[in-house]
Write a protein that holds these residues in place. Structure first.
Motif, PDB file in Angstrom:
ATOM      1  N   LEU A  12      33.177  34.309  43.955  1.00 56.52           N
ATOM      2  CA  LEU A  12      34.097  33.444  43.205  1.00 56.52           C
ATOM      3  C   LEU A  12      33.368  32.255  42.585  1.00 56.52           C
ATOM      4  CD1 LEU A  12      37.237  33.467  45.548  1.00 56.52           C
ATOM      5  CD2 LEU A  12      36.871  34.768  43.431  1.00 56.52           C
ATOM      6  N   ILE A  15      31.879  33.459  39.529  1.00 53.31           N
ATOM      7  CA  ILE A  15      32.886  33.667  38.489  1.00 53.31           C
ATOM      8  C   ILE A  15      33.214  32.354  37.785  1.00 53.31           C
ATOM      9  CG2 ILE A  15      35.306  34.270  38.093  1.00 53.31           C
ATOM     10  CD1 ILE A  15      33.259  36.626  38.471  1.00 53.31           C
ATOM     11  N   VAL A  36      40.956  36.748  38.989  1.00 55.55           N
ATOM     12  CA  VAL A  36      40.034  37.484  39.855  1.00 55.55           C
ATOM     13  C   VAL A  36      40.554  37.515  41.282  1.00 55.55           C
ATOM     14  CG1 VAL A  36      37.713  37.504  40.867  1.00 55.55           C
ATOM     15  CG2 VAL A  36      38.004  37.038  38.416  1.00 55.55           C
ATOM     16  N   ILE A  40      41.800  41.042  43.143  1.00 55.51           N
ATOM     17  CA  ILE A  40      41.075  41.475  44.341  1.00 55.51           C
ATOM     18  C   ILE A  40      42.028  41.557  45.526  1.00 55.51           C
ATOM     19  CG2 ILE A  40      39.352  40.750  46.052  1.00 55.51           C
ATOM     20  CD1 ILE A  40      37.602  39.795  43.785  1.00 55.51           C
ATOM     21  N   ALA A  57      34.587  41.523  40.767  1.00 59.11           N
ATOM     22  CA  ALA A  57      34.913  40.184  40.265  1.00 59.11           C
ATOM     23  C   ALA A  57      34.405  40.008  38.834  1.00 59.11           C
ATOM     24  CB  ALA A  57      34.303  39.118  41.177  1.00 59.11           C
TER      25      ALA A  57
END
Length: 287
Positions: A12, A15, A36, A40, A57
């Motif tokens: 994350l 991301i 995301v 997920i 992701a």
């Protein structure tokens, strides 16, 4: 790599950086992050390998951002800066005079460099520093001997920018009359080098650029195409760049790694200090 659940916060954070590479709008950053996280969570399955978390992701983020490669411009800048550094090093060599040994150290220096947020002058200074520092583990003489005996050599690239500083190694091996294969990612994923970066680096001649046939974060042999698996099994020497590839490649055969031990689990596994430069031979499992 880390256990699968532990990869989620790390993925994350990547991301968020990916969203920032496309836009400086905080609203977009939050939108992509929530997208995301939501998808997920909805899937309810983190995959069978830690690298799956990063790939999932990434693909969700790219769809949300509406781009195929959020880092395209950044990687091109990194390739260009590294080419400038390489030209300077060719004019003013810092390491040993032997072309192959010098190229191995240049490849390691490329692995040590953080290409993000540094100007070319800063990169140049860091590269010279890394070339002068001894690796914390150095199996380069074993690598030189293995290359000398080989007819075919595979070099598995890591990041954009870094791949430019792998070029002298590929060329030095090819100059010895060896067939050289350079492996890049089949598709863009974070800062991993692709065929476009190999083209930017200028690989040519007896150096053949190949890919594993499928997108993945790192290189998992069992998920590669049958053609690539055959090539991997047949080549005499395999040189692998980067801790991500180190964490994902199974020890089915002898491998030589050139990397920065930037992750705790990699440093622990190699029994070296974190962030140290490493040139290491890893024997096949059971050898």
């Amino acid at each position: 790599m880390k256990p699968i659940p532990d990869c989620v916060p790390d993925a994350l954070s990547l991301i968020i950086a990916t969203a920032k590479a496309v836009s400086d709008d905080d609203f977009i950053h939050r939108k992509v992050l929530l997208k995301v996280m939501g998808e997920i969570a909805e899937e309810g399955d983190l995959g069978t390998h830690p690298a799956d978390v990063y790939l999932d992701a990434w693909e969700i983020a790219c769809r949300s951002l509406g781009v195929k490669d959020p880092y395209e411009n950044e990687k091109a800048r990194g390739d260009k800066a590294a080419l400038g550094i390489l030209r300077s090093l060719e004019e003013n060599p810092v390491c040993c005079q032997d072309p192959l040994r010098n190229a191995i150290r240049t490849s390691l220096a490329g692995a040590m460099l953080d290409y993000r947020g540094l100007g070319r002058g800063d990169m140049q200074e860091k590269i010279v520093e890394f070339l002068q520092d001894a690796p914390v583990h150095d199996d380069s003489e074993l690598l030189v001997k293995a290359i000398d005996r080989a007819q075919t050599v595979m070099l598995v690239a890591n990041r954009a920018g870094e791949i430019v500083l792998d070029k002298p190694l590929a060329e030095a091996i090819a100059a010895l009359g060896k067939k050289v294969y350079v492996v890049v990612s089949a598709k863009p994923i974070f800062l991993m080098a692709t065929e476009k970066d190999a083209t930017n680096a200028g690989f040519s001649g007896d150096i053949e650029v190949v890919n594993p046939g499928t997108a993945m974060f790192g290189l998992m042999q069992e998920r590669a195409s049958s053609e690539f698996r055959s090539l991997l099994a047949e080549v005499d020497v395999v040189i692998v760049k980067g801790s991500t590839n180190f964490s994902t490649m199974a020890p089915q055969r002898e491998l030589f790694f050139i990397l920065k031990a930037s992750q705790d689990e990699v440093a622990d596994r190699l029994k070296v200090e974190k962030d140290g430069g490493v040139i290491i031979r890893m024997p096949a499992e059971g050898e």
